[in-house]
Design an enzyme around this catalytic site. Structure first.
Site, PDB file in Angstrom:
ATOM      1  N   HIS A   1       0.767  -5.479  -3.133  1.00  0.00           N
ATOM      2  CA  HIS A   1       0.270  -5.168  -1.778  1.00  0.00           C
ATOM      3  C   HIS A   1      -0.897  -4.199  -1.929  1.00  0.00           C
ATOM      4  CE1 HIS A   1       0.379  -3.186   2.200  1.00  0.00           C
ATOM      5  NE2 HIS A   1       1.067  -4.227   2.643  1.00  0.00           N
TER       6      HIS A   1
ATOM      7  N   ASP B   1       6.989  -0.333  -6.569  1.00  0.00           N
ATOM      8  CA  ASP B   1       6.837  -0.428  -5.119  1.00  0.00           C
ATOM      9  C   ASP B   1       8.104  -1.127  -4.603  1.00  0.00           C
ATOM     10  OD1 ASP B   1       6.346  -1.166  -2.524  1.00  0.00           O
ATOM     11  OD2 ASP B   1       4.339  -1.955  -2.890  1.00  0.00           O
TER      12      ASP B   1
ATOM     13  N   GLN C   1       9.750  -3.843  -0.347  1.00  0.00           N
ATOM     14  CA  GLN C   1      10.503  -5.051  -0.005  1.00  0.00           C
ATOM     15  C   GLN C   1      11.797  -5.112  -0.805  1.00  0.00           C
ATOM     16  OE1 GLN C   1       9.511  -7.229   2.365  1.00  0.00           O
ATOM     17  NE2 GLN C   1       7.430  -6.485   2.677  1.00  0.00           N
TER      18      GLN C   1
ATOM     19  N   LYS D   1      10.761  -0.949   7.224  1.00  0.00           N
ATOM     20  CA  LYS D   1      11.261  -2.242   6.749  1.00  0.00           C
ATOM     21  C   LYS D   1      12.765  -2.168   6.476  1.00  0.00           C
ATOM     22  CE  LYS D   1       6.888  -3.111   4.454  1.00  0.00           C
ATOM     23  NZ  LYS D   1       6.079  -3.931   5.322  1.00  0.00           N
TER      24      LYS D   1
ATOM     25  N   CYS E   1      -2.057  -8.388   3.318  1.00  0.00           N
ATOM     26  CA  CYS E   1      -2.490  -7.237   2.495  1.00  0.00           C
ATOM     27  C   CYS E   1      -2.298  -7.517   1.015  1.00  0.00           C
ATOM     28  CB  CYS E   1      -1.747  -5.955   2.894  1.00  0.00           C
ATOM     29  SG  CYS E   1      -2.082  -5.419   4.548  1.00  0.00           S
TER      30      CYS E   1
HETATM   31  N1  PLP Z   1       4.151  -2.571  -0.429  1.00  0.00           N
HETATM   32  C1  PLP Z   1       4.673  -3.729   0.020  1.00  0.00           C
HETATM   33  C2  PLP Z   1       5.213  -4.726  -0.966  1.00  0.00           C
HETATM   34  C3  PLP Z   1       4.719  -3.988   1.389  1.00  0.00           C
HETATM   35  O1  PLP Z   1       5.222  -5.132   1.829  1.00  0.00           O
HETATM   36  C4  PLP Z   1       4.188  -3.010   2.291  1.00  0.00           C
HETATM   37  C5  PLP Z   1       4.176  -3.259   3.745  1.00  0.00           C
HETATM   38  O2  PLP Z   1       3.871  -4.344   4.198  1.00  0.00           O
HETATM   39  C6  PLP Z   1       3.670  -1.820   1.770  1.00  0.00           C
HETATM   40  C7  PLP Z   1       3.667  -1.646   0.406  1.00  0.00           C
HETATM   41  C8  PLP Z   1       3.084  -0.756   2.665  1.00  0.00           C
HETATM   42  O3  PLP Z   1       4.067   0.052   3.155  1.00  0.00           O
HETATM   43  P1  PLP Z   1       3.817   1.006   4.419  1.00  0.00           P
HETATM   44  O4  PLP Z   1       4.177   0.181   5.604  1.00  0.00           O
HETATM   45  O5  PLP Z   1       4.705   2.134   4.194  1.00  0.00           O
HETATM   46  O6  PLP Z   1       2.411   1.402   4.441  1.00  0.00           O
END
Ligand code: PLP
Length: 406
Positions: free
Chosen positions: A122, A199, A202, A225, A364
């Site tokens: 992302h 990260d 998800q 989420k 993204c």
């Molecule tokens: N990383 C992943 C895999 C995501 O799906 C998302 C959100 O869509 C993020 C990072 C970003 O997170 P945040 O909503 O805290 O900015």
């Protein structure tokens, strides 16, 4: 026995209609809905228990502080961290990863040092590393996914060189649903002195997480989420890494003393939590995680696996539907395009008319879109409250989209 209808009854929004049809909410990958316990906790925190945290000596401030600080322990339990002081509270994954980039990586990395990323990251796990590339000449090394969207941990390990300082990798792709064996990557990386940031935005939603077992240095989560409020989140930082990290944002709360000439920082993790935090958001996140743990992460994972398999079977009969990625063990996240020139936005607009909420766009994930050779997909992402009946509604709506757009 997993009673999905009982769980659905806990989420008030799921009983509403959209465009005259029952809501079928399949945009959980973007943000999940909130159970009533979380909504009530937010209302109580503002309506009955609100004050600023940490500084006050009065009753309400102490109460708010206690409720807020308790969440640190809840997150530690949720993530399997041994010590709640390894949890830094923040506004979500984006802040967490930026904190590591600015506070830990920037002061330590030099021109030519390498950061390994997968192509399915992302932007939140890409752009902070581009800052290091732009400003310090750090090299970003990209590892591709296979044709089925899976990521071979060995390919990540093979990308390590003596210059590698960090592997920053998602545990679960927000586009493909691919689950990554981050434990295998971490164990090998650490034997070579390479730090690993996971990260978990998800990954932590769909299956139990144990950061101690994974062994990673950093693990970022985002509250919205996880059925909690937006603007809440946390990052697990291993003690040794936290000791190496510089504060990223300066201000109140993260200091013990400030004079004209000196500043003495607070002890970690507070050293990394400047300013008035998202008090109510964090309290809501604690309630959301308790809710998930009460349902049981194994139970949630099993339910979502059932949904994934059901959807997979249905989609298999739709030869005009292209599903991007079908890695074994993937989460219940499906990115799709229709044969022909139908745009993802048009598909999602038609689905919306049937009450089906999905996401259309690049999610993204620019490098992944480039890798897949598409500009946008339509993504259906499932959560703990979705049902097989909702998949049937999705399938009917997709058939309509195919008819109208073919
Ligand atoms: N990383 C992943 C895999 C995501 O799906 C998302 C959100 O869509 C993020 C990072 C970003 O997170 P945040 O909503 O805290 O900015």
């Amino acid at each position: 026995m997993y009673d999905v209808h009982k769980i659905r009854a806990d989420f008030p929004i799921l009983s509403r209609e959209v465009n005259g049809k029952p809501l079928v909410y399949l945009d959980n990958g973007a943000s999940a809905q909130k159970p009533k316990v979380v909504i009530d906790a937010i209302s109580r925190a503002y309506g009955d228990e609100y004050a600023n945290v940490h500084r006050g000596l009065h009753y309400l401030s102490n109460l708010a502080t206690e409720k807020y600080e308790n969440v640190r322990g809840t997150i530690a339990r949720f993530l399997g961290a041994a010590d709640e002081n390894e949890i830094i509270l923040n506004s979500g994954t984006t802040e967490g990863i930026n904190m590591v980039a600015y506070g830990w990586a920037m002061p330590r990395f030099e021109a030519g040092d390498e950061i390994i990323l997968s192509v399915m990251e992302h932007h939140a796990n890409i752009v902070p590393w581009h800052f290091l590339r732009e400003r310090q000449g750090v090299v970003l090394k990209w590892v591709d996914v296979a044709a089925d969207g899976s990521l071979d941990p060995q390919a990540v390990i093979d990308a390590i060189t003596p210059k590698t300082k960090l592997i920053a990798i998602t545990q679960c792709s927000n586009v493909l649903g691919t689950m990554v064996d981050v434990k295998a990557i971490t164990h090998e990386a650490q034997s070579r002195g390479v730090a690993v940031l996971v990260d978990g935005s998800q990954g932590a939603v769909h299956a139990p997480v144990d950061v101690t077992e994974i062994g990673c240095d950093f693990y970022a989560i985002t509250g919205h989420k996880l059925y909690g409020p937006s603007g809440s989140g946390a990052i697990y930082v291993k003690k040794e890494r936290m000791a190496e990290m510089r504060p990223f944002i300066g201000g109140g709360d993260m200091i013990k003393e400030v004079s004209k000439d000196t500043v003495i920082y607070n002890d970690p993790p507070m050293k990394f939590e400047a300013g008035t935090p998202g008090i109510v958001q964090t309290i809501g996140l604690g309630v959301a995680l308790d809710y998930m743990m009460d349902v049981g992460m194994e139970n949630i994972a099993a339910h979502e696996t059932m949904l994934r398999d059901y959807a997979r079977e249905k989609f298999a009969g739709m030869n005009w539907l292209n599903i991007q990625g079908d890695a074994p063990g993937k989460a219940a996240i499906f990115s799709m395009t229709l044969a022909g020139a139908a745009h993802a936005h048009d598909i999602s607009t038609i689905l919306d008319k049937r009450g089906v909420a999905v996401r259309a766009g690049h999610h993204c994930a620019g490098p992944l879109m480039e890798h897949l050779g598409v500009s946008a997909t339509c993504r259906a992402s499932f959560g703990m409250y979705n049902t097989t009946e909702e998949i049937d509604v999705l399938v009917d709506a997709l058939e309509l989209a195919h008819e109208l757009l073919a």
